[in-house]
Write a protein that holds these residues in place. Structure first.
Motif, PDB file in Angstrom:
ATOM      1  N   LEU A   4      38.807  43.331  48.435  1.00 51.50           N
ATOM      2  CA  LEU A   4      37.598  42.934  49.375  1.00 51.50           C
ATOM      3  C   LEU A   4      38.302  42.602  50.656  1.00 51.50           C
ATOM      4  N   VAL A   5      37.734  42.991  51.652  1.00 52.14           N
ATOM      5  CA  VAL A   5      38.077  42.584  53.233  1.00 52.14           C
ATOM      6  C   VAL A   5      36.803  41.777  53.732  1.00 52.14           C
ATOM      7  N   VAL A   6      37.070  40.765  54.205  1.00 55.53           N
ATOM      8  CA  VAL A   6      36.050  39.865  54.801  1.00 55.53           C
ATOM      9  C   VAL A   6      36.281  39.772  56.508  1.00 55.53           C
ATOM     10  N   THR A   7      35.166  40.018  56.775  1.00 57.71           N
ATOM     11  CA  THR A   7      35.375  40.352  58.517  1.00 57.71           C
ATOM     12  C   THR A   7      34.233  39.354  58.729  1.00 57.71           C
ATOM     13  N   GLY A   8      34.047  39.253  60.173  1.00 55.68           N
ATOM     14  CA  GLY A   8      32.980  38.253  60.690  1.00 55.68           C
ATOM     15  C   GLY A   8      32.165  39.069  61.724  1.00 55.68           C
ATOM     16  N   THR A   9      31.252  38.404  62.122  1.00 60.33           N
ATOM     17  CA  THR A   9      30.115  38.873  63.224  1.00 60.33           C
ATOM     18  C   THR A   9      30.897  38.414  64.602  1.00 60.33           C
ATOM     19  N   GLY A  10      31.851  37.547  64.634  1.00 61.06           N
ATOM     20  CA  GLY A  10      32.774  36.957  65.698  1.00 61.06           C
ATOM     21  C   GLY A  10      33.682  35.970  65.483  1.00 61.06           C
ATOM     22  N   THR A  11      34.120  35.211  66.155  1.00 60.52           N
ATOM     23  CA  THR A  11      35.002  34.114  66.051  1.00 60.52           C
ATOM     24  C   THR A  11      34.323  32.802  65.608  1.00 60.52           C
ATOM     25  N   GLU A  12      35.141  31.800  64.763  1.00 63.14           N
ATOM     26  CA  GLU A  12      34.819  30.619  64.766  1.00 63.14           C
ATOM     27  C   GLU A  12      33.316  30.382  64.053  1.00 63.14           C
ATOM     28  N   ILE A  13      33.186  31.046  62.799  1.00 62.15           N
ATOM     29  CA  ILE A  13      32.037  31.342  62.131  1.00 62.15           C
ATOM     30  C   ILE A  13      32.163  30.951  60.760  1.00 62.15           C
ATOM     31  N   GLY A  14      33.453  30.589  60.306  1.00 56.63           N
ATOM     32  CA  GLY A  14      33.509  30.083  58.957  1.00 56.63           C
ATOM     33  C   GLY A  14      34.218  31.341  57.931  1.00 56.63           C
ATOM     34  N   LYS A  15      35.031  32.348  58.652  1.00 63.01           N
ATOM     35  CA  LYS A  15      35.532  33.351  57.721  1.00 63.01           C
ATOM     36  C   LYS A  15      36.452  32.838  56.859  1.00 63.01           C
ATOM     37  N   THR A  16      37.553  31.928  57.312  1.00 66.19           N
ATOM     38  CA  THR A  16      38.403  31.251  56.548  1.00 66.19           C
ATOM     39  C   THR A  16      38.001  30.475  55.266  1.00 66.19           C
ATOM     40  N   THR A 101      48.647  45.648  42.983  1.00 64.86           N
ATOM     41  CA  THR A 101      49.194  45.793  41.971  1.00 64.86           C
ATOM     42  C   THR A 101      49.530  44.684  41.080  1.00 64.86           C
ATOM     43  N   GLY A 102      49.519  43.450  41.604  1.00 64.60           N
ATOM     44  CA  GLY A 102      50.007  42.280  40.966  1.00 64.60           C
ATOM     45  C   GLY A 102      49.060  41.455  40.794  1.00 64.60           C
ATOM     46  N   HIS A 103      47.916  41.861  41.419  1.00 63.23           N
ATOM     47  CA  HIS A 103      46.844  40.505  41.570  1.00 63.23           C
ATOM     48  C   HIS A 103      45.427  41.211  41.216  1.00 63.23           C
ATOM     49  N   ASP A 104      44.471  40.497  40.602  1.00 58.31           N
ATOM     50  CA  ASP A 104      43.231  40.802  40.027  1.00 58.31           C
ATOM     51  C   ASP A 104      42.467  40.997  41.377  1.00 58.31           C
ATOM     52  N   LEU A 105      42.699  40.204  42.214  1.00 60.47           N
ATOM     53  CA  LEU A 105      41.838  40.161  43.637  1.00 60.47           C
ATOM     54  C   LEU A 105      42.620  39.919  44.732  1.00 60.47           C
ATOM     55  N   VAL A 106      42.594  40.976  45.611  1.00 58.06           N
ATOM     56  CA  VAL A 106      43.271  40.832  46.922  1.00 58.06           C
ATOM     57  C   VAL A 106      42.011  40.538  48.105  1.00 58.06           C
ATOM     58  N   LEU A 107      41.964  39.399  48.719  1.00 56.64           N
ATOM     59  CA  LEU A 107      41.265  39.243  50.068  1.00 56.64           C
ATOM     60  C   LEU A 107      41.951  39.456  51.264  1.00 56.64           C
ATOM     61  N   VAL A 108      41.483  40.264  51.987  1.00 52.60           N
ATOM     62  CA  VAL A 108      41.942  40.435  53.266  1.00 52.60           C
ATOM     63  C   VAL A 108      40.930  40.018  54.364  1.00 52.60           C
ATOM     64  N   GLU A 109      41.631  38.894  55.222  1.00 56.09           N
ATOM     65  CA  GLU A 109      40.835  38.306  56.117  1.00 56.09           C
ATOM     66  C   GLU A 109      41.202  38.795  57.622  1.00 56.09           C
ATOM     67  N   GLY A 110      40.067  39.276  58.101  1.00 59.96           N
ATOM     68  CA  GLY A 110      40.286  39.741  59.518  1.00 59.96           C
ATOM     69  C   GLY A 110      40.484  38.890  60.568  1.00 59.96           C
ATOM     70  N   ALA A 111      40.697  39.231  61.828  1.00 68.91           N
ATOM     71  CA  ALA A 111      40.853  38.287  62.856  1.00 68.91           C
ATOM     72  C   ALA A 111      39.517  38.607  63.665  1.00 68.91           C
ATOM     73  N   GLY A 112      38.694  37.643  63.944  1.00 71.65           N
ATOM     74  CA  GLY A 112      37.253  37.998  64.825  1.00 71.65           C
ATOM     75  C   GLY A 112      36.524  38.812  64.031  1.00 71.65           C
ATOM     76  N   GLY A 113      36.021  39.779  64.985  1.00 71.99           N
ATOM     77  CA  GLY A 113      35.007  40.868  64.359  1.00 71.99           C
ATOM     78  C   GLY A 113      35.639  42.111  63.913  1.00 71.99           C
ATOM     79  N   LEU A 114      35.032  42.938  63.192  1.00 70.25           N
ATOM     80  CA  LEU A 114      35.365  44.179  62.739  1.00 70.25           C
ATOM     81  C   LEU A 114      36.089  44.997  63.788  1.00 70.25           C
ATOM     82  N   LEU A 115      35.616  45.163  65.033  1.00 67.44           N
ATOM     83  CA  LEU A 115      36.422  46.182  65.742  1.00 67.44           C
ATOM     84  C   LEU A 115      37.355  45.433  66.953  1.00 67.44           C
TER      85      LEU A 115
END
Length: 239
Positions: A4-16, A101-115
């Motif tokens: 699951l990829v986690v992105t935000g609408t911008g920075t400093e909005i609580g993604k982490t 391959t070795g985990h049930d869930l991989v979370l990919v946290e982006g930097a800032g927004g999607l683009l």
């Protein structure tokens, strides 16, 4: 591939903190979790980054960074100014696939927004998502401006044939204003996807034990939690 990829609408909005809540909820169900931070910016050598913060809050998991750049800038700019190679979409996709391959869930946290650009060619997190073929969770702010930013993000996803899993409010205030309360009703329409959680403002400063115990109550069942969006919305829009 459970990524699951986690992105935000911008920075400093609580993604982490949202990523940490997702990880904590999964760990509570006995799942093996990895968190991948493709590009960590604004952090000195040896200083904990976002992946380490997720690990601190959520519990024992695999935390991976692909690139670390000292200045708090877009990844492409930070890499260039540091004289370091940038992180590229193929590298992100390869790392996420390997972790899966070795985990049930991989979370990919982006930097800032999607683009936000990752390299000198303008490649973005969306390009990595396209290679992976996985859904994207959007973290949005609670108040005024959230509808526009969320719509822009989901339109960018749809234009690339990518799927939005839903929206989580990253910092739900203790005393929400009128815009925040109305957004509970309007965000699903703006996103064309369900509202899947609301993480309270200040959650990141909770002691880790308290954070882990509370996290499932901030997320809907689709994200492994117990949060009821309809009940939450009724509570905050009844007056």
């Amino acid at each position: 591939m459970s990524v699951l990829v986690v992105t935000g609408t911008g920075t400093e909005i609580g993604k982490t903190v949202v990523t940490a809540a997702l990880a904590a909820a999964a760990l509570a169900r006995g799942r093996h979790v990895a968190v991948l931070k493709p590009a960590q910016t604004g952090v000195a050598p040896g200083e904990p980054g976002d992946a380490a913060e997720v690990q601190r809050l959520a519990g024992p998991l695999t935390a991976v960074e692909l690139g670390r750049f000292p200045e708090p800038l877009a990844p492409s700019t930070a890499a260039r100014r540091a004289g370091l190679p940038p992180v590229v979409p193929a590298g992100i996709a390869e790392a996420a696939a390997e972790l899966s391959t070795g985990h049930d869930l991989v979370l990919v946290e982006g930097a800032g927004g999607l683009l936000v650009p990752f390299d000198e060619h303008g490649a973005t997190l969306a390009d990595a998502v396209a290679l992976l073929g996985v859904p994207v969770l959007i973290v949005a702010p609670a108040g005024l401006g959230s509808l526009n930013a969320t719509t822009l993000t989901t339109e960018a996803l749809h234009a690339r044939g990518l799927r939005c899993a839903g929206v989580v409010v990253g910092r739900w205030p203790a005393d929400p204003d009128l815009a925040a309360r109305c957004n509970l009703v309007d965000l699903p329409g703006a996103a064309g996807a369900p509202l899947l959680g609301a993480v309270p403002e200040g959650a990141g400063v909770l002691p880790p034990i308290a954070f882990r115990a509370a996290a499932p109550a901030w997320l809907a069942p689709a994200l492994g939690g117990t949060w009821d969006p309809h009940a939450f919305t009724r509570t905050h829009t009844s007056s």
